[in-house]
Design an enzyme around this catalytic site. Structure first.
Site, PDB file in Angstrom:
ATOM      1  N   ASP A 234       0.848  -1.188   0.000  1.00 18.28           N
ATOM      2  CA  ASP A 234       0.000   0.000   0.000  1.00 18.28           C
ATOM      3  C   ASP A 234       0.883   1.237   0.000  1.00 18.28           C
ATOM      4  O   ASP A 234       1.763   1.380   0.855  1.00 18.28           O
ATOM      5  CB  ASP A 234      -0.909   0.016   1.229  1.00 18.28           C
ATOM      6  CG  ASP A 234      -1.981  -1.071   1.174  1.00 18.28           C
ATOM      7  OD1 ASP A 234      -2.004  -1.835   0.191  1.00 18.28           O
ATOM      8  OD2 ASP A 234      -2.792  -1.153   2.120  1.00 18.28           O
TER       9      ASP A 234
ATOM     10  N   ASP B  26     -15.216  -2.929  -1.408  1.00 17.18           N
ATOM     11  CA  ASP B  26     -14.776  -2.639  -0.046  1.00 17.18           C
ATOM     12  C   ASP B  26     -16.010  -2.326   0.787  1.00 17.18           C
ATOM     13  O   ASP B  26     -16.842  -1.497   0.385  1.00 17.18           O
ATOM     14  CB  ASP B  26     -13.820  -1.448  -0.027  1.00 17.18           C
ATOM     15  CG  ASP B  26     -12.676  -1.625  -1.024  1.00 17.18           C
ATOM     16  OD1 ASP B  26     -12.246  -2.773  -1.214  1.00 17.18           O
ATOM     17  OD2 ASP B  26     -12.241  -0.626  -1.612  1.00 17.18           O
TER      18      ASP B  26
END
Length: 240
Positions: free
Chosen positions: A8, A129
């Protein structure tokens, strides 16, 4: 089941967030390409990349870091975050990405997902998500009333390569994945499902593998950085 190490990216560094909160970011490396090489040397088959700044900005922000990873590693990589138009999709695939992940546009412009999946077979995934089963968009900052399974079913005939399902409340929390919700999603659609969020141990990976429905893969980040999960050991266990 494929294990996808997560990288990330925030402000050019390799970080992990706690439950998707950009203010709760732990920096694990200021050289993402070196981190990617370490994962590849440990034997990973894929890399999972996220442009965190891009997810909020709506356009690529950590492009230099992603390009450095692609130059340094020969395993396929998938990327999500800030990919919201056809030009950006085309650009990333031309730069060597194996797969782009479309999240926010899956809610706001599903026609683009379909167009991209037809134009680039096998190279477009959808990122779903969720908090409490409801889809969140724009870097998880905006919540909708859309159920994950309902949105997933909309893409059943679109030709997408995979769905990456993230339980936001589990992400980076080291509390284990939401196996029940992930398995339910995988049963609801024929699209391959990749589990994300909360994978904190080898036992978590085995539980996902043995959840009663075939998953395409699982993503792990913080557990690999913290040493709670050894990548080589995990890959060997999944191979068995």
């Amino acid at each position: 089941m494929i294990l996808y190490p997560a990288i990330d990216l925030k402000d050019g560094a390799c970080v992990r967030l706690f439950k998707g909160d950009m203010e709760q970011a732990t920096v694990f490396s200021d050289d993402p390409a070196a981190q990617a090489r370490a994962f590849v040397e440990a034997g990973c088959e894929w890399l999972h990349l996220v442009d965190l700044n891009g997810a909020f900005a709506g356009q690529p922000v950590n492009a230099a870091a992603v390009e450095a990873i692609l130059a340094a590693c020969k395993v396929p990589a998938q990327l999500g975050g800030g990919i919201r138009d056809m030009k950006t999709i085309e650009t990333w695939l031309e730069k060597g990405l194996a797969r782009v992940i479309l999240g926010t546009v899956a809610v706001e412009n599903p026609a683009l997902v379909r167009e991209a999946a037809q134009a680039f077979p096998g190279q477009v995934a959808v990122g779903l998500d969720a908090r409490h089963g409801k889809v969140a968009t724009r870097g998880w900052a905006e919540e909708t009333e859309i159920e994950v399974t309902d949105l997933a079913r909309q893409f059943e005939d679109a030709g997408i390569a995979a769905i990456i399902y993230t339980d936001i409340n589990r992400d980076g929390a080291m509390q284990g994945p939401n196996i029940e919700a992930t398995a339910a999603l995988a049963r609801a659609v024929s699209i391959p499902v990749i589990a994300s969020g909360g994978v904190s141990s080898l036992a978590d990976l085995i539980a996902l593998r043995d959840c009663g429905v075939a998953l395409d893969g699982a993503i792990s980040g913080r557990a690999l950085y913290d040493g709670a999960l050894d990548l080589g050991t995990a890959l060997a266990a999944l191979a068995d």
